[in-house]
Every structure is written in C-alpha cells, then in structure tokens.
Scaffold this motif. Structure first.
Motif, PDB file in Angstrom:
ATOM      1  N   THR A  16       0.819  -1.218   0.000  1.00 32.16           N
ATOM      2  CA  THR A  16       0.000   0.000   0.000  1.00 32.16           C
ATOM      3  C   THR A  16       0.849   1.262   0.000  1.00 32.16           C
ATOM      4  OG1 THR A  16      -1.721  -1.220   1.203  1.00 32.16           O
ATOM      5  CG2 THR A  16      -1.909   1.182   1.159  1.00 32.16           C
ATOM      6  N   GLU A  17       1.946   1.238   0.756  1.00 33.27           N
ATOM      7  CA  GLU A  17       2.830   2.413   0.780  1.00 33.27           C
ATOM      8  C   GLU A  17       3.438   2.667  -0.603  1.00 33.27           C
ATOM      9  OE1 GLU A  17       3.127   4.630   3.007  1.00 33.27           O
ATOM     10  OE2 GLU A  17       2.180   3.666   4.723  1.00 33.27           O
ATOM     11  N   LYS A  18       3.764   1.590  -1.317  1.00 30.56           N
ATOM     12  CA  LYS A  18       4.281   1.772  -2.681  1.00 30.56           C
ATOM     13  C   LYS A  18       3.185   2.327  -3.590  1.00 30.56           C
ATOM     14  CE  LYS A  18       7.306   1.698  -5.915  1.00 30.56           C
ATOM     15  NZ  LYS A  18       8.407   2.693  -5.876  1.00 30.56           N
ATOM     16  N   ALA A  19       1.961   1.855  -3.414  1.00 31.55           N
ATOM     17  CA  ALA A  19       0.835   2.373  -4.198  1.00 31.55           C
ATOM     18  C   ALA A  19       0.607   3.852  -3.906  1.00 31.55           C
ATOM     19  CB  ALA A  19      -0.422   1.566  -3.901  1.00 31.55           C
ATOM     20  N   LEU A  20       0.735   4.248  -2.649  1.00 31.35           N
ATOM     21  CA  LEU A  20       0.604   5.661  -2.284  1.00 31.35           C
ATOM     22  C   LEU A  20       1.703   6.482  -2.950  1.00 31.35           C
ATOM     23  CD1 LEU A  20      -0.272   5.352   1.508  1.00 31.35           C
ATOM     24  CD2 LEU A  20      -1.697   6.474  -0.224  1.00 31.35           C
ATOM     25  N   HIS A  41      -0.002  -4.861  -9.527  1.00 28.26           N
ATOM     26  CA  HIS A  41       0.959  -5.960  -9.655  1.00 28.26           C
ATOM     27  C   HIS A  41       2.374  -5.482  -9.332  1.00 28.26           C
ATOM     28  CE1 HIS A  41       2.950  -9.537 -10.940  1.00 28.26           C
ATOM     29  NE2 HIS A  41       3.511  -8.952 -11.988  1.00 28.26           N
ATOM     30  N   TYR A  42       2.748  -4.327  -9.851  1.00 33.16           N
ATOM     31  CA  TYR A  42       4.078  -3.777  -9.558  1.00 33.16           C
ATOM     32  C   TYR A  42       4.249  -3.604  -8.043  1.00 33.16           C
ATOM     33  CZ  TYR A  42       8.276  -0.910  -9.889  1.00 33.16           C
ATOM     34  OH  TYR A  42       9.560  -0.440  -9.762  1.00 33.16           O
ATOM     35  N   CYS A  43       3.240  -3.022  -7.408  1.00 32.95           N
ATOM     36  CA  CYS A  43       3.316  -2.773  -5.963  1.00 32.95           C
ATOM     37  C   CYS A  43       3.382  -4.075  -5.173  1.00 32.95           C
ATOM     38  CB  CYS A  43       2.111  -1.954  -5.509  1.00 32.95           C
ATOM     39  SG  CYS A  43       2.058  -0.289  -6.206  1.00 32.95           S
ATOM     40  N   ASP A  44       2.656  -5.089  -5.631  1.00 33.77           N
ATOM     41  CA  ASP A  44       2.647  -6.382  -4.956  1.00 33.77           C
ATOM     42  C   ASP A  44       4.030  -7.035  -5.024  1.00 33.77           C
ATOM     43  OD1 ASP A  44       1.592  -8.498  -3.533  1.00 33.77           O
ATOM     44  OD2 ASP A  44       0.504  -9.361  -5.222  1.00 33.77           O
ATOM     45  N   LEU A  84      -6.471   1.555  -3.088  1.00 37.93           N
ATOM     46  CA  LEU A  84      -7.425   0.721  -2.345  1.00 37.93           C
ATOM     47  C   LEU A  84      -7.304  -0.750  -2.724  1.00 37.93           C
ATOM     48  CD1 LEU A  84      -9.479   1.651  -0.150  1.00 37.93           C
ATOM     49  CD2 LEU A  84      -8.500   3.504  -1.497  1.00 37.93           C
ATOM     50  N   SER A  85      -7.019  -1.047  -3.983  1.00 38.40           N
ATOM     51  CA  SER A  85      -6.841  -2.455  -4.351  1.00 38.40           C
ATOM     52  C   SER A  85      -5.564  -3.003  -3.715  1.00 38.40           C
ATOM     53  CB  SER A  85      -6.826  -2.631  -5.874  1.00 38.40           C
ATOM     54  OG  SER A  85      -5.774  -1.927  -6.477  1.00 38.40           O
ATOM     55  N   ALA A  86      -4.541  -2.172  -3.571  1.00 43.16           N
ATOM     56  CA  ALA A  86      -3.324  -2.587  -2.858  1.00 43.16           C
ATOM     57  C   ALA A  86      -3.644  -2.889  -1.400  1.00 43.16           C
ATOM     58  CB  ALA A  86      -2.261  -1.496  -2.960  1.00 43.16           C
ATOM     59  N   LEU A  87      -4.436  -2.026  -0.781  1.00 42.29           N
ATOM     60  CA  LEU A  87      -4.797  -2.218   0.619  1.00 42.29           C
ATOM     61  C   LEU A  87      -5.593  -3.505   0.835  1.00 42.29           C
ATOM     62  CD1 LEU A  87      -4.873  -1.018   3.523  1.00 42.29           C
ATOM     63  CD2 LEU A  87      -7.007   0.121   2.851  1.00 42.29           C
TER      64      LEU A  87
END
Length: 200
Positions: A52-56, A166-169, A74-77
């Motif tokens: 989530t932090e990477k998504a932010l 996907h990148y963030c995951d 939100l999808s990351a969270l």
C-alpha cells in the motif's frame, strides 16, 4: 464504509491506518504468516502495508497512474485481506494461501458496500485478478507473455490499475533479489502495455 473514510487527501493521498487497523479483517492479518520463500518481510499485515505504501508513492508522484490513483491504492490495501480465510500449513510445513484472492474480493465488497458501485467493482476486479499477473513470471517467451496479458485484459475493467497493483505487490514482497528484479521488469512491461492500451 466509504473510500473517503479510509483514503484521505490533503496535498497528497494518505491512509488512515488507525481506522484500517480497527477493521477486524485487517487486524487478523497480523496473525497470518506467509511463505518465507516469497514473503521474507513477515506476516500478511506487514506485506499489505508495504504494498500500500508503494501504491501511495505512485498515486502521489506518478502522473501516469493519476486517473486510477484511488483504485490502485485501495486495491493494494485490500488485495490480500482474504489471507486470514485461505492460509494453511501443508504436511510438509509449507505455508499456502490458495484462492485468497476470491476471499479478498468478497471481503472487499462487504467492507466497501456503501461506496459507489463502479469504483467498488473496479477495486474488487483488481483484487480478484491480482494473482493472474503473478503467472507472468513463469512465461519465458514474449509472444506467450503478450497473449497472457491479452487474456488478463479481457477480464479486467481497469488494466492500468491492475498493472500498477501488480508492480506494488512484487515491490512489497521480499524474496530472491535476482528473481525480484526480473519480476519488476515484467511488471514494468505490463504497466507499459496498459498505458499503450489506454492511448489507443
């Protein structure tokens, strides 16, 4: 619950982590252990925060994802919120979470039931499909890689958001650094493909 309860914005997007931790399904992730082969960072809660932090970071600094910023964050969270329902230890001592994306989809929909249908379903779609993207790491030939992306695209309502998720995951998972570099390259390719699809 509304997205605006969880995801705030002043000059930048940020998560109300106190509220998130008060939601039982998120709190449960602190007790969910993960395979050390793929998640040396620790439990599912630590992984969720890193993703989530990477998504932010993307949402606040990368203009290419701005149109889907809320969906990406939100999808990351929510992407692994179902791991508390799906995780088990096999007889050989390995930790598995098969099908957690389906549980995550259902739980996300339940928590965000009061949100607008369109954005809620876009988030759920990304959550439900995020494991499909991980299968890209097994593909050796570009033609097969492109075909897999096309199959994902047919199912995705927001390929751009899914690509960033996907990148963030991948980024938020600690595993073999050589394999991770390759997976990040694949994730970059998926983002580029999604951006090209948007511009068509």
């Amino acid at each position: 619950m509304k997205i605006s309860d969880i995801l705030k914005r002043s000059h930048q997007y940020y998560i109300d982590w106190d509220l998130v931790e008060s939601i039982p399904e998120f709190a449960a992730l602190k007790d969910v252990q993960q395979s050390p082969e793929w998640h040396a960072e620790g439990n599912a809660w630590i992984h969720t925060k890193q993703v989530t932090e990477k998504a932010l970071d993307f949402a606040n600094n990368d203009r290419t994802c701005a149109i889907d910023a809320e969906i990406i964050v939100l999808s990351a969270l929510f992407h692994d919120i179902g791991k508390s329902k799906a995780t088990f230890v096999s007889e050989d001592g390995k930790i598995h979470s098969y099908g957690h994306e389906k549980f995550s989809d259902k739980i996300t929909r339940k928590i965000l039931w009061d949100e607008q249908i369109a954005i809620r379903e876009s988030i759920c779609n990304c959550v439900r499909l995020h494991m499909e993207c991980h299968s890209l790491k097994k593909i050796k030939q570009f033609s097969a890689f492109k075909k897999k992306i096309e199959n994902i695209r047919k199912c995705s309502t927001k390929l751009n958001a899914l690509a960033f998720l996907h990148y963030c995951d991948v980024y938020g998972s600690n595993y073999d650094p050589v394999a991770k570099v390759k997976d990040i390259e694949n994730a970059d390719m998926l983002i580029n493909y999604a951006q090209e699809a948007i511009s068509l």
